[in-house]
Design a protein around this motif. Structure first.
Motif, PDB file in Angstrom:
ATOM      1  N   ASN A   1      33.097   3.359 -21.813  1.00  4.20           N
ATOM      2  CA  ASN A   1      33.725   2.293 -21.031  1.00  4.20           C
ATOM      3  C   ASN A   1      33.425   0.930 -21.647  1.00  4.20           C
ATOM      4  O   ASN A   1      32.527   0.784 -22.486  1.00  4.20           O
ATOM      5  N   GLU A   2      34.200  -0.043 -21.235  1.00  2.00           N
ATOM      6  CA  GLU A   2      34.135  -1.372 -21.850  1.00  2.00           C
ATOM      7  C   GLU A   2      32.771  -2.025 -21.666  1.00  2.00           C
ATOM      8  O   GLU A   2      32.275  -2.703 -22.571  1.00  2.00           O
TER       9      GLU A   2
ATOM     10  N   GLN B   1      34.280  -2.058 -16.339  1.00  4.74           N
ATOM     11  CA  GLN B   1      33.598  -0.768 -16.393  1.00  4.74           C
ATOM     12  C   GLN B   1      34.562   0.401 -16.221  1.00  4.74           C
ATOM     13  O   GLN B   1      34.251   1.536 -16.590  1.00  4.74           O
ATOM     14  N   ASN B   2      35.738   0.137 -15.685  1.00  4.97           N
ATOM     15  CA  ASN B   2      36.703   1.196 -15.457  1.00  4.97           C
ATOM     16  C   ASN B   2      37.644   1.417 -16.643  1.00  4.97           C
ATOM     17  O   ASN B   2      38.399   2.384 -16.666  1.00  4.97           O
ATOM     18  N   LYS B   3      37.610   0.492 -17.609  1.00  2.00           N
ATOM     19  CA  LYS B   3      38.460   0.642 -18.788  1.00  2.00           C
ATOM     20  C   LYS B   3      37.706   1.440 -19.842  1.00  2.00           C
ATOM     21  O   LYS B   3      36.571   1.119 -20.186  1.00  2.00           O
ATOM     22  N   THR B   4      38.343   2.486 -20.371  1.00  3.52           N
ATOM     23  CA  THR B   4      37.672   3.340 -21.360  1.00  3.52           C
ATOM     24  C   THR B   4      38.433   3.373 -22.674  1.00  3.52           C
ATOM     25  O   THR B   4      39.636   3.117 -22.725  1.00  3.52           O
TER      26      THR B   4
END
Length: 515
Positions: free
Chosen positions: A390-391, A452-455
């Motif tokens: 995640n980012e 945190q939700n971007k992977t």
């Protein structure tokens, strides 16, 4: 005592007086030339050239009437490839290295195999602060605390070797040490003084320390232990040029000069330290020449020996241009890292690639490129993984690596990347970061509030997947692992080079900016 300033040339003639009052008569002075290397990290292509460099150093010393010593401060071996390390052991003999102090990477292959490879070596293996099991193994029978070497003119030199006190922190597999322990820094200095005293009791007043402790510790030793004249360092990969008072010319508690030097890493450089000693065994003149290994051609005997051990290596391409490596590979964008990371991103189809700077242990010169040239860059043989990240973890990893600039030991090194660009400052702050997708779009990442939700899909090796270098945010569980590969970066890079229109180039493109 003061070092009189003078411009140091590349000619092996000692020319920088430390204290004329201590200088012996011209007829009685001792002239010594030391050819020194450290942290070769299994770079067999460089070893071929270093044999030629050592032969030239020997010839120049003879012409100048000086004793010649050839010394190595450790990490000649690296990784678990026994054949590659056998080639490195052969190098010690062919190059005529008088003594080596093993470093941490000598034990990558395990202590027992290290001992097997070195048991018939003509090189003295020095380990004063290293404690071995009393098992009569090849290694325990080979390692000695110190040795006395007599020069051609009858002068005698005491050689002592020490290992890194942080060796357990630097080992990928702890079991490879097989019960070996290394004394603490403080205990090592106590024992060093005792060992120096023993040599002095035998009439030895010219003492050289081969150390794999790193420059910071070696400076402490110089100013704590009496009787050491020269410290040839390793472990911290510093390229120490010239002789500068207060930096690498220090003084022992009794006021005698101590010269410290080190030749960087990966066999890219070697040093020739020219000295004159007075009748008390004190340095009266010193000159430190650090030279580029590439100015020498490969030695035929060493080349044939390598081929006999490893086999002839297939040619895979022609390199017409390569940007120079950074002076400190832990602090700057590395052109070979750019090239390799891009190769992994292309051939393994990932969004990004992460490679820790310390994973690169060499480079390839322009001209004909073989598979062995590429494999020499990656001696650890770490397996590759494709993972989900995640980012936030991605940004945290780049931030932690940026703190290398403020770390005393300049570790762990900045992160080399593909699919990303970023800007940091010399205070270790991450200022900007962007993701470059495969359609050429640049997507800015908010480094202060990463999503945190971007992977992303990322390729990196098992060292980072395990959270190595305290990069716990890169550690991945099975649920985050997309694919495991049975090979390291060299195989992918070799395949990538073969697919290119030849000849090819290796250039850095500014994806990492330091302000």
């Amino acid at each position: 005592m003061n070092l009189l300033s003078s411009k140091l040339s590349s000619q092996p003639i000692a020319s920088s007086p430390i204290n004329n009052a201590n200088k012996k008569s011209e007829a009685a002075k001792t002239k010594t030339s030391i050819f020194y290397i450290n942290d070769l990290h299994g770079q067999v292509p460089k070893m071929q050239r270093l044999v030629s460099a050592g032969q030239h150093a020997e010839l120049m010393a003879e012409q100048n009437g000086a004793d010649i010593l050839k010394l190595c401060s450790g990490d000649t071996f690296i990784g678990s490839d026994e054949k590659r390390n056998l080639a490195a052991a052969s190098f010690l003999n062919i190059a005529g290295i008088d003594a080596e102090a093993p470093g941490n990477h000598e034990f990558d292959i395990t202590a027992s195999i290290c001992g097997k490879l070195l048991k018939d070596s003509k090189t003295h293996i020095l380990g004063m602060n290293m404690h071995l099991p009393d098992d009569q193994s090849d290694l325990s029978k080979k390692v000695v605390r110190s040795v006395i070497k007599e020069g051609k003119n009858g002068d005698k030199y005491g050689l002592i070797g020490i290992q890194p006190s942080d060796i357990h922190k630097r080992m990928k597999k702890q079991e490879a040490l097989e019960g070996i322990t290394i004394d603490s820094k403080e205990q090592t200095m106590v024992e060093l003084q005792e060992e120096v005293n023993k040599l002095q009791e035998q009439g030895i007043n010219k003492i050289i320390l081969l150390s794999h402790q790193g420059t910071n510790v070696e400076k402490e030793i110089a100013q704590t232990v009496n009787g050491i004249d020269v410290i040839l360092g390793g472990h911290s990969h510093d390229l120490i040029e010239d002789v500068k008072e207060g930096e690498n010319l220090l003084y022992s508690p009794s006021g005698e000069p101590v010269v410290i030097t080190q030749a960087g890493r990966d066999g890219n450089h070697f040093g020739i330290l020219n000295l004159e000693f007075n009748d008390k065994g004190q340095i009266s003149y010193v000159q430190n020449n650090v030279m580029d290994t590439n100015i020498y051609s490969s030695n035929l005997i060493m080349s044939k020996t390598i081929d006999s051990i490893l086999g002839e290596s297939p040619v895979i391409g022609e390199l017409k241009h390569v940007d120079p490596l950074p002076k400190n590979a832990n602090l700057e964008e590395n052109p070979w890292a750019d090239f390799v990371a891009d190769a992994l991103r292309t051939n393994l189809d990932s969004d990004i690639v992460l490679i820790n700077s310390a994973n690169f242990r060499g480079s390839v010169d322009y001209g004909t490129v073989t598979e062995r040239d590429i494999s020499s860059i990656f001696p650890f043989s770490n397996k590759l993984f494709k993972v989900k990240i995640n980012e936030k973890d991605l940004v945290d990893a780049i931030k932690m690596c940026a703190k290398t600039y403020t770390a005393k030991n300049l570790k762990p090194g900045i992160m080399q990347v593909s699919g990303l660009s970023y800007k940091i400052d010399k205070s270790g702050n991450l200022l900007e970061m962007s993701y470059h997708d495969k359609q050429g779009q640049i997507n800015k990442i908010d480094v202060n509030n990463p999503d945190q939700n971007k992977t992303y899909t990322a390729v990196y090796d098992e060292f980072l997947v395990g959270g190595g270098d305290d990069l716990s945010m890169l550690k991945r569980d099975d649920k985050d692992i997309i694919e495991r590969y049975s090979y390291d970066k060299d195989k992918v890079t070799i395949d990538y080079i073969k697919s290119l229109n030849q000849p090819f180039e290796v250039r850095k493109d500014g994806r990492i900016t330091v302000v």
